[in-house]
Design a protein around this motif. Structure first.
Motif, PDB file in Angstrom:
ATOM      1  N   MET A   1       0.903  -1.184  -0.054  1.00 52.39           N
ATOM      2  CA  MET A   1       0.041   0.065   0.065  1.00 52.39           C
ATOM      3  C   MET A   1       0.943   1.242   0.106  1.00 52.39           C
ATOM      4  SD  MET A   1      -2.950  -0.981  -0.269  1.00 52.39           S
ATOM      5  CE  MET A   1      -3.923   0.532   0.304  1.00 52.39           C
ATOM      6  N   ARG A   2       2.023   1.181   0.746  1.00 51.25           N
ATOM      7  CA  ARG A   2       2.974   2.321   0.744  1.00 51.25           C
ATOM      8  C   ARG A   2       3.546   2.721  -0.648  1.00 51.25           C
ATOM      9  NH1 ARG A   2       7.115   2.637   5.711  1.00 51.25           N
ATOM     10  NH2 ARG A   2       5.166   2.915   6.716  1.00 51.25           N
ATOM     11  N   LYS A   3       3.675   1.485  -1.356  1.00 53.75           N
ATOM     12  CA  LYS A   3       4.521   1.896  -2.594  1.00 53.75           C
ATOM     13  C   LYS A   3       3.312   2.241  -3.639  1.00 53.75           C
ATOM     14  CE  LYS A   3       7.551  -1.930  -2.654  1.00 53.75           C
ATOM     15  NZ  LYS A   3       8.190  -3.369  -3.246  1.00 53.75           N
ATOM     16  N   ILE A   4       2.138   1.876  -3.620  1.00 55.33           N
ATOM     17  CA  ILE A   4       1.050   2.769  -4.323  1.00 55.33           C
ATOM     18  C   ILE A   4       0.925   4.069  -3.910  1.00 55.33           C
ATOM     19  CG2 ILE A   4      -1.258   2.582  -4.940  1.00 55.33           C
ATOM     20  CD1 ILE A   4      -1.435  -0.532  -4.297  1.00 55.33           C
ATOM     21  N   ALA A   5       1.070   4.470  -2.771  1.00 53.90           N
ATOM     22  CA  ALA A   5       0.853   5.721  -2.319  1.00 53.90           C
ATOM     23  C   ALA A   5       2.340   6.629  -3.009  1.00 53.90           C
ATOM     24  CB  ALA A   5       0.703   5.826  -0.684  1.00 53.90           C
ATOM     25  N   TRP A   6       3.163   5.976  -2.878  1.00 47.06           N
ATOM     26  CA  TRP A   6       4.113   6.646  -3.288  1.00 47.06           C
ATOM     27  C   TRP A   6       4.261   6.849  -4.826  1.00 47.06           C
ATOM     28  CZ3 TRP A   6       7.970   9.385  -1.426  1.00 47.06           C
ATOM     29  CH2 TRP A   6       8.395   9.264  -0.056  1.00 47.06           C
ATOM     30  N   VAL A   7       3.722   5.832  -5.493  1.00 44.57           N
ATOM     31  CA  VAL A   7       3.505   6.103  -7.114  1.00 44.57           C
ATOM     32  C   VAL A   7       2.320   7.086  -7.227  1.00 44.57           C
ATOM     33  CG1 VAL A   7       2.683   4.924  -9.043  1.00 44.57           C
ATOM     34  CG2 VAL A   7       4.069   3.739  -7.497  1.00 44.57           C
ATOM     35  N   ARG A   8       1.297   7.217  -6.568  1.00 40.31           N
ATOM     36  CA  ARG A   8       0.129   8.268  -6.678  1.00 40.31           C
ATOM     37  C   ARG A   8       0.897   9.748  -6.324  1.00 40.31           C
ATOM     38  NH1 ARG A   8      -4.835   5.449  -3.428  1.00 40.31           N
ATOM     39  NH2 ARG A   8      -5.515   3.895  -5.099  1.00 40.31           N
ATOM     40  N   GLU A   9       1.777   9.715  -5.398  1.00 41.64           N
ATOM     41  CA  GLU A   9       2.270  11.282  -5.074  1.00 41.64           C
ATOM     42  C   GLU A   9       3.247  11.627  -6.223  1.00 41.64           C
ATOM     43  OE1 GLU A   9       3.770  10.795  -1.126  1.00 41.64           O
ATOM     44  OE2 GLU A   9       1.885  10.554  -0.154  1.00 41.64           O
ATOM     45  N   GLY A  10       3.888  10.629  -6.613  1.00 38.78           N
ATOM     46  CA  GLY A  10       4.781  10.895  -7.837  1.00 38.78           C
ATOM     47  C   GLY A  10       4.246  11.271  -8.868  1.00 38.78           C
ATOM     48  N   LEU A  11       3.059  10.618  -9.316  1.00 36.69           N
ATOM     49  CA  LEU A  11       2.511  10.843 -10.636  1.00 36.69           C
ATOM     50  C   LEU A  11       1.544  12.301 -10.333  1.00 36.69           C
ATOM     51  CD1 LEU A  11       0.642   7.790 -11.663  1.00 36.69           C
ATOM     52  CD2 LEU A  11       2.525   8.751 -12.615  1.00 36.69           C
ATOM     53  N   ALA A  12       1.176  12.628  -9.017  1.00 33.04           N
ATOM     54  CA  ALA A  12       0.759  13.838  -8.754  1.00 33.04           C
ATOM     55  C   ALA A  12       1.792  14.981  -8.964  1.00 33.04           C
ATOM     56  CB  ALA A  12       0.058  13.926  -7.718  1.00 33.04           C
ATOM     57  N   LEU A  13       2.931  14.743  -8.502  1.00 34.15           N
ATOM     58  CA  LEU A  13       4.097  15.827  -8.707  1.00 34.15           C
ATOM     59  C   LEU A  13       4.503  16.061  -9.990  1.00 34.15           C
ATOM     60  CD1 LEU A  13       6.021  17.614  -7.068  1.00 34.15           C
ATOM     61  CD2 LEU A  13       7.430  15.511  -6.952  1.00 34.15           C
ATOM     62  N   LEU A  14       4.343  14.881 -10.789  1.00 27.80           N
ATOM     63  CA  LEU A  14       4.950  14.831 -12.160  1.00 27.80           C
ATOM     64  C   LEU A  14       3.798  15.978 -12.923  1.00 27.80           C
ATOM     65  CD1 LEU A  14       6.645  14.266 -14.359  1.00 27.80           C
ATOM     66  CD2 LEU A  14       5.268  12.073 -14.907  1.00 27.80           C
ATOM     67  N   ILE A  15       2.513  15.744 -12.813  1.00 25.96           N
ATOM     68  CA  ILE A  15       1.480  16.371 -13.367  1.00 25.96           C
ATOM     69  C   ILE A  15       1.382  18.023 -12.931  1.00 25.96           C
ATOM     70  CG2 ILE A  15      -0.956  16.638 -13.648  1.00 25.96           C
ATOM     71  CD1 ILE A  15      -1.320  13.612 -13.375  1.00 25.96           C
ATOM     72  N   CYS A  16       1.818  17.843 -11.771  1.00 21.44           N
ATOM     73  CA  CYS A  16       1.987  19.566 -11.227  1.00 21.44           C
ATOM     74  C   CYS A  16       3.020  20.297 -12.083  1.00 21.44           C
ATOM     75  CB  CYS A  16       2.088  19.637  -9.713  1.00 21.44           C
ATOM     76  SG  CYS A  16       0.635  19.198  -8.827  1.00 21.44           S
ATOM     77  N   LEU A  17       4.168  19.475 -12.208  1.00 19.10           N
ATOM     78  CA  LEU A  17       5.255  20.054 -12.763  1.00 19.10           C
ATOM     79  C   LEU A  17       4.957  20.595 -14.315  1.00 19.10           C
ATOM     80  CD1 LEU A  17       8.334  17.956 -11.342  1.00 19.10           C
ATOM     81  CD2 LEU A  17       7.954  20.412 -10.769  1.00 19.10           C
ATOM     82  N   ILE A  18       4.354  19.272 -14.911  1.00 23.43           N
ATOM     83  CA  ILE A  18       4.253  19.532 -16.452  1.00 23.43           C
ATOM     84  C   ILE A  18       3.280  20.951 -16.575  1.00 23.43           C
ATOM     85  CG2 ILE A  18       2.833  18.583 -18.131  1.00 23.43           C
ATOM     86  CD1 ILE A  18       3.453  15.854 -17.389  1.00 23.43           C
ATOM     87  N   HIS A  19       2.501  21.206 -15.587  1.00 24.02           N
ATOM     88  CA  HIS A  19       1.424  22.342 -15.655  1.00 24.02           C
ATOM     89  C   HIS A  19       2.313  23.816 -15.142  1.00 24.02           C
ATOM     90  CE1 HIS A  19      -1.714  19.422 -15.988  1.00 24.02           C
ATOM     91  NE2 HIS A  19      -2.430  20.157 -16.496  1.00 24.02           N
ATOM     92  N   VAL A  20       2.986  23.529 -14.287  1.00 24.05           N
ATOM     93  CA  VAL A  20       3.953  24.659 -13.761  1.00 24.05           C
ATOM     94  C   VAL A  20       5.002  25.314 -14.643  1.00 24.05           C
ATOM     95  CG1 VAL A  20       5.207  25.582 -11.823  1.00 24.05           C
ATOM     96  CG2 VAL A  20       3.258  24.433 -11.303  1.00 24.05           C
TER      97      VAL A  20
END
Length: 271
Positions: A1-20
């Motif tokens: 579950m912790r790995k899935i949470a890290w993947v989700r947070e990483g994807l969210a950060l990547l999407i934020c960077l693409i927009h910023v």
């Protein structure tokens, strides 16, 4: 579950960077001098404001800003008033006629505006709406009403009818009931409607370039388009003009988003 949470947070950060990142590059380019050839990824170590002064003067952004404010504010006000009033009977009285009208509005969502550009242009000429702010406001209101009525109708349908019955028993009329009882409850969906419609109206190019052809009637997008073609060698000027055009609606978006989230939270607690 912790790995899935890290993947989700990483994807969210990547999407934020693409927009910023585009906004970061726009900001760094806006504050760089014309003779500064450093990388676009490197922020300048100084504050150069001549780009903004030149863009404001050469692109006539003062006039374009005023036109944009009038068009966006006027369209947004009419969209909220007309859309909410029209949605009330469609949500409360599910007759065969109202269902047909609602179906027509929903069907209009799939019609691209540019597909009817020729008859629309002829119609605007016939009613004398070319190169007028009221004409472009009329267009924006017309093409924004389908999504507005769709959203308002669904939201009003979720509000218990008992609230209105209590107000009617106390002697409130339909209009008083709507504006005093229902409108305060519609704040979350009103914020959503304003975000969805006014952001598009502020950034509109397709209608403005066809129906506002006189230079004194240009909106920000049309003014910046001509400015870019004329001063494409002065990338700092163009970036500064684009930055100025993006800041106001971005601030409005962030302000309304905050209230929208608060409205959803309060609605969840009450529910």
């Amino acid at each position: 579950m912790r790995k899935i949470a890290w993947v989700r947070e990483g994807l969210a950060l990547l999407i934020c960077l693409i927009h910023v990142l585009p906004f970061y590059i726009l900001a760094t380019t806006s504050f760089k001098a014309h003779d500064d050839f450093s990388s676009k990824w490197v922020a300048p170590g100084y504050l150069y404001l001549d780009n903004f002064v030149n863009a404001w003067r050469e692109a006539h952004l003062d006039r374009a800003f005023l036109n944009n404010v009038i068009v966006t504010a006027g369209s947004g006000l009419l969209i909220v008033l007309v859309g909410s009033i029209a949605s009330y009977p469609l949500a409360r009285y599910r007759t065969r006629l109202n269902r047909a009208v609602y179906g027509i509005f929903v069907s209009a969502l799939i019609v691209p505006p540019l597909t009817i550009l020729v008859p629309l242009y002829r119609f605007m000429v016939d009613i004398g709406a070319m190169n007028t702010l009221w004409g472009i406001i009329l267009l924006h209101v017309t093409f924004s009403l389908p999504i507005t009525i769709f959203l308002y109708t669904g939201f009003i349908s979720s509000i218990p009818f008992e609230l209105e019955e209590a107000a009617l028993i106390d002697g409130a009329g339909r209009f008083r009931l709507f504006y005093l009882i229902l409108m305060p409850l519609l704040k979350p969906i009103t914020a959503t409607v304003i975000i969805l419609t006014c952001v598009n109206i502020w950034n509109d190019y397709q209608f403005s370039v066809f129906f506002l052809q006189r230079s004194e009637m240009h909106t920000i997008t049309v003014a910046l388009s001509g400015f870019f073609s004329q001063y494409n060698n002065y990338i700092g000027w163009v970036a500064a003009g684009s930055f100025l055009g993006a800041v106001p609606i971005t601030l409005v978006y962030l302000f309304l988003q905050r209230y929208f989230i608060q409205g959803l939270s309060s609605g969840a607690v009450k529910g």
